[in-house]
Design a protein around this motif. Structure first.
Motif, PDB file in Angstrom:
ATOM      1  N   GLN A 227       0.853  -1.192   0.000  1.00  0.00           N
ATOM      2  CA  GLN A 227       0.000   0.000   0.000  1.00  0.00           C
ATOM      3  C   GLN A 227       0.886   1.238   0.000  1.00  0.00           C
ATOM      4  O   GLN A 227       1.608   1.503   0.967  1.00  0.00           O
ATOM      5  CB  GLN A 227      -0.916   0.028   1.219  1.00  0.00           C
ATOM      6  N   GLY A 244      -1.755   4.386  -3.908  1.00  0.00           N
ATOM      7  CA  GLY A 244      -2.517   3.238  -4.391  1.00  0.00           C
ATOM      8  C   GLY A 244      -1.966   1.947  -3.821  1.00  0.00           C
ATOM      9  O   GLY A 244      -1.146   1.957  -2.900  1.00  0.00           O
ATOM     10  N   THR A 245      -2.433   0.839  -4.370  1.00  0.00           N
ATOM     11  CA  THR A 245      -2.047  -0.475  -3.871  1.00  0.00           C
ATOM     12  C   THR A 245      -1.561  -1.350  -5.023  1.00  0.00           C
ATOM     13  O   THR A 245      -2.173  -1.394  -6.093  1.00  0.00           O
ATOM     14  CB  THR A 245      -3.235  -1.165  -3.173  1.00  0.00           C
ATOM     15  N   ASP A 257      -3.260  -0.293  -9.697  1.00  0.00           N
ATOM     16  CA  ASP A 257      -3.315   1.087 -10.182  1.00  0.00           C
ATOM     17  C   ASP A 257      -2.817   2.047  -9.108  1.00  0.00           C
ATOM     18  O   ASP A 257      -3.069   1.857  -7.914  1.00  0.00           O
ATOM     19  CB  ASP A 257      -4.749   1.474 -10.555  1.00  0.00           C
ATOM     20  N   LEU A 258      -2.121   3.084  -9.541  1.00  0.00           N
ATOM     21  CA  LEU A 258      -1.703   4.172  -8.664  1.00  0.00           C
ATOM     22  C   LEU A 258      -2.341   5.467  -9.143  1.00  0.00           C
ATOM     23  O   LEU A 258      -2.259   5.800 -10.326  1.00  0.00           O
ATOM     24  CB  LEU A 258      -0.173   4.333  -8.673  1.00  0.00           C
ATOM     25  N   ARG A 259      -2.999   6.169  -8.258  1.00  0.00           N
ATOM     26  CA  ARG A 259      -3.529   7.494  -8.582  1.00  0.00           C
ATOM     27  C   ARG A 259      -2.353   8.474  -8.608  1.00  0.00           C
ATOM     28  O   ARG A 259      -1.567   8.537  -7.659  1.00  0.00           O
ATOM     29  CB  ARG A 259      -4.554   7.932  -7.534  1.00  0.00           C
ATOM     30  N   PRO A 304      -4.249   7.612 -13.757  1.00  0.00           N
ATOM     31  CA  PRO A 304      -3.682   6.458 -13.046  1.00  0.00           C
ATOM     32  C   PRO A 304      -2.519   5.842 -13.822  1.00  0.00           C
ATOM     33  O   PRO A 304      -2.491   5.878 -15.054  1.00  0.00           O
ATOM     34  CB  PRO A 304      -4.853   5.484 -12.960  1.00  0.00           C
TER      35      PRO A 304
END
Length: 329
Positions: A227, A244-245, A257-259, A304
């Motif tokens: 995380q 994100g995770t 996905d990572l914001r 993302p």
């Protein structure tokens, strides 16, 4: 006359109490020094039993009355297939009445040999590492490094950091989760004609099922996840933030996905190219595409980063293939 003698005896009582307190503290300090020396000897024997080569010179305690300080001359540690470390003097600091927090520091040049990465000489204006027992989190590992430079002997590659603050510990509510926080400034690596630099990097990440981290496949099967609570990077006018995770897929590659928010992405794309993450022939096209997307979004690209099937994409641009986390057979 008798009254004067009685009065004089009362004058000695505070001095007597002070002498008893000082003597008790001295005994406590000496006990703490003996315990630290014994702990070092026990640790050395444990490491040798585990196959690690450890040696050192004289052990000397000082720092009375305010600190308990143990100097270890010529420490040397070598782990098979991992590397080795040595320096002229390592100092361990603690409070005489509390050995639950130890601070390791050195002001002498350090020699580090890393398997597959060569032999390095490192010096730092400030180099402190601490290990502490903690009632809420069980333990805390922390490092504070300032003005550090390193040079690889065989090819002259260099690395430096203006400041680095690191904290690693289990979560208070779930000890199977490890949380790492890092703040680094003026970080730079120069090797093979490439220069990789960041003005600032700040991140907080938490890994679940931390007991299985040493084996990526076991960690994946245990449901482990990384995380990313927040990461911020700055390079010249460029800014990058993400959260994100991520998990591992069946091939041991990151997925999820990572914001992200990116301002002036081109410097980061060139950094990834210098680091070998993006193929040289793809760097300019990726930088141009993300710059145009950022301009179209009003200067800040909010999109993302998708990790899937061994590749990473942002705003329709393929950044790179992502290597497997599995060890080579």
């Amino acid at each position: 006359m008798a009254d004067n003698k009685t009065h004089n005896r009362w004058l000695y009582i505070p001095w007597g109490i002070a002498a008893v307190v000082l003597l008790s503290y001295l005994m406590l300090w000496r006990y703490g020094a003996a315990e630290m020396k014994s702990a070092v000897s026990d640790w050395v024997e444990d490491q040798r039993a585990a196959g690690v080569e450890v040696s050192h010179g004289a052990l000397k305690a000082d720092g009375f009355p305010f600190f308990l300080r143990l100097h270890i001359e010529d420490p040397y540690i070598a782990a098979p297939e991992t590397g080795a470390w040595r320096t002229e003097r390592l100092t361990i600091d603690a409070l005489p009445y509390d050995l639950n927090r130890l601070i390791f520091s050195t002001r002498t040049e350090q020699f580090v040999s890393l398997a597959g990465h060569g032999d390095w000489r490192m010096s730092a204006e400030d180099f402190r590492i601490s290990i502490a027992n903690d009632k809420r989190r069980d333990w805390v590992f922390a490092a504070t490094i300032g003005g550090a430079t390193a040079r690889r002997d065989e090819d002259g590659a260099t690395a430096s950091v203006g400041s680095l603050i690191l904290d690693l510990s289990p979560e208070e509510t779930d000890k199977t989760i490890l949380t790492l926080s890092v703040l680094a400034t003026e970080a730079q690596v120069t090797a093979g004609g490439k220069n990789i630099a960041l003005d600032k990097l700040q991140t907080v990440v938490a890994a679940s099922e931390a007991y299985a981290l040493a084996d990526p496949d076991l960690w994946r099967k245990a449901g482990g996840a990384l995380q990313i609570k927040g990461v911020f990077a700055q390079l010249e006018e460029a800014r990058f933030a993400a959260a994100g995770t991520l998990r591992l897929d069946g091939e041991g590659r990151p997925q999820g996905d990572l914001r992200t928010e990116i301002i002036a992405p081109a410097p980061f794309v060139h950094l990834l190219g210098d680091a070998g993450v993006i193929a040289p022939e793809d760097v300019e096209s990726a930088a141009a595409s993300l710059t145009l997307a950022s301009i179209a979004a009003g200067g800040k690209l909010t999109a993302p980063i998708e990790f899937k099937d061994g590749a990473a994409h942002v705003a329709g641009v393929r950044l790179t293939g992502v290597a497997s986390g599995r060890a080579n057979p």
